[in-house]
Enzyme design. Structure first.
Site, short mmCIF file in Angstrom:
data_model
loop_
_atom_site.label_atom_id
_atom_site.label_comp_id
_atom_site.label_asym_id
_atom_site.label_seq_id
_atom_site.Cartn_x
_atom_site.Cartn_y
_atom_site.Cartn_z
CE LYS A 203 -0.70 -3.05 -6.19
NZ LYS A 203 -0.56 -1.63 -6.40
NE ARG A 239 5.35 -0.24 -9.05
CZ ARG A 239 5.33 -1.32 -8.29
NH1 ARG A 239 4.25 -2.08 -8.27
NH2 ARG A 239 6.37 -1.66 -7.56
N1 HH2 Z 1 2.21 -0.82 -5.88
C1 HH2 Z 1 3.15 -1.45 -5.15
C2 HH2 Z 1 4.41 -0.86 -4.93
N2 HH2 Z 1 4.71 0.34 -5.47
N3 HH2 Z 1 4.10 2.19 -6.79
C3 HH2 Z 1 3.18 2.83 -7.51
N4 HH2 Z 1 3.47 4.03 -8.07
N5 HH2 Z 1 1.92 2.31 -7.75
C4 HH2 Z 1 1.55 1.11 -7.22
O1 HH2 Z 1 0.39 0.69 -7.42
C5 HH2 Z 1 2.51 0.39 -6.42
C6 HH2 Z 1 3.79 0.97 -6.22
C7 HH2 Z 1 2.85 -2.79 -4.58
O2 HH2 Z 1 3.18 -3.78 -5.48
P1 HH2 Z 1 4.56 -4.62 -5.45
O3 HH2 Z 1 5.73 -3.74 -5.65
O4 HH2 Z 1 4.43 -5.73 -6.42
O5 HH2 Z 1 4.56 -5.28 -4.00
P2 HH2 Z 1 5.33 -4.95 -2.65
O6 HH2 Z 1 4.95 -3.57 -2.22
O7 HH2 Z 1 4.83 -6.03 -1.72
O8 HH2 Z 1 6.81 -5.05 -2.91
#
Ligand code: HH2
Length: 258
Positions: A203, A239
């Site tokens: 992040k 995660r």
């Molecule tokens: N962060 C993201 C998405 N889902 N779910 C939980 N429980 N906790 C988190 O911190 C979280 C999440 C964002 O990260 P990412 O999936 O890599 O990116 P994007 O939302 O752009 O697909």
């Protein structure tokens, strides 16, 4: 928890796993590398994103889940009851909802009826607006109060308390300093009695703290430091995008703490 985003636009791995065969291979590799669960998502929630329809989300995730959800422990990263319902039918075990059951009034019932697990995450505002000057009197206490209320809501909807994990939502309506404070004061969340999930991996706060004021992602070494710090402060589920490296870092943290 390994992350497999079947999206063109996720903030760090957008496009990498958009083809089903790439997502399937990534999910299998992550479990081989030591992930206890793989979080499959078909919609980016990065700051500024507008979201996609349930049909589009299903088009992205169904071929992946058809291939792996019976064979691997899978969670579905969605806020939509239609997507969660199909994923659970295909064998997913956990619904990871970044809106903590606020976006879709049908979702709590879908989770309860399936006897599934759920992750309830804190977010201030929506992905479109969440990074516009987030303000709290006391970020840790406010996030804890929110999660306590959402836990009570889930239980009232028929989801057993033992099936719920809680997540402060790193980067979802928080400044860089607020993200770090949430990890530093994680005891306020662990005292709610449920496993705590932390998603600090890659992040932008990590990139900002390591010297790039305009960073939109964070480097691997910084992600590992954040995972170890979260583990040290009592997080149960990390995660992450880089499973092998995180498992190695946590093995050392665990050996030191044993
Ligand atoms: N962060 C993201 C998405 N889902 N779910 C939980 N429980 N906790 C988190 O911190 C979280 C999440 C964002 O990260 P990412 O999936 O890599 O990116 P994007 O939302 O752009 O697909």
């Amino acid at each position: 928890m390994g992350v497999v985003n079947v999206t063109p636009d996720s903030f760090s791995d957008g496009g990498l796993h958009l083809r089903a065969e790439d997502a399937i291979a990534a999910a299998r590799r992550m479990v081989d590398e030591g992930a206890a669960i793989v979080d499959v998502g078909g919609e980016s929630t990065r700051p500024g994103s507008k979201g996609v329809s349930a049909d589009e989300e299903l088009r992205r995730i169904v071929p992946v889940l058809e291939a792996v959800a019976d064979e691997l422990p899978v969670s579905i990263d969605t806020s939509k009851a239609a997507v969660a319902g199909r994923a659970l039918q295909l064998g997913a075990e956990l619904v990871n909802d970044v809106t903590a059951l606020r976006a879709d009034p049908e979702l709590a019932g879908v989770v309860a009826d399936a006897g599934a697990y759920v992750c309830l995450m804190h977010m201030l505002g929506t992905p479109r607006t969440m990074q516009d000057d987030p303000r709290y009197e006391d970020v840790a206490s406010e996030v804890a109060a929110f999660l306590e209320e959402r836990l009570a809501f889930a239980v009232a909807a028929g989801i057993p308390e033992e099936h719920v994990c809680l997540d402060p939502g790193i980067g979802f309506g928080k400044t860089v300093e607020q993200n770090f404070e949430l990890v530093r004061r994680l005891d306020i969340l662990t005292s709610l009695g449920r496993p705590v999930v932390i998603g600090f991996s890659r992040k932008s706060s990590l990139g900002r703290v390591t010297g790039d004021a305009g960073a939109t992602t964070g480097p691997l070494a910084a992600s590992l430091a954040a995972a170890v710090a979260a583990y040290d402060h009592g997080a149960t589920i990390l995660r992450v995008h880089d499973v092998r490296e995180t498992v190695e870092a946590l093995a050392v943290a665990q050996a030191v703490g044993a």
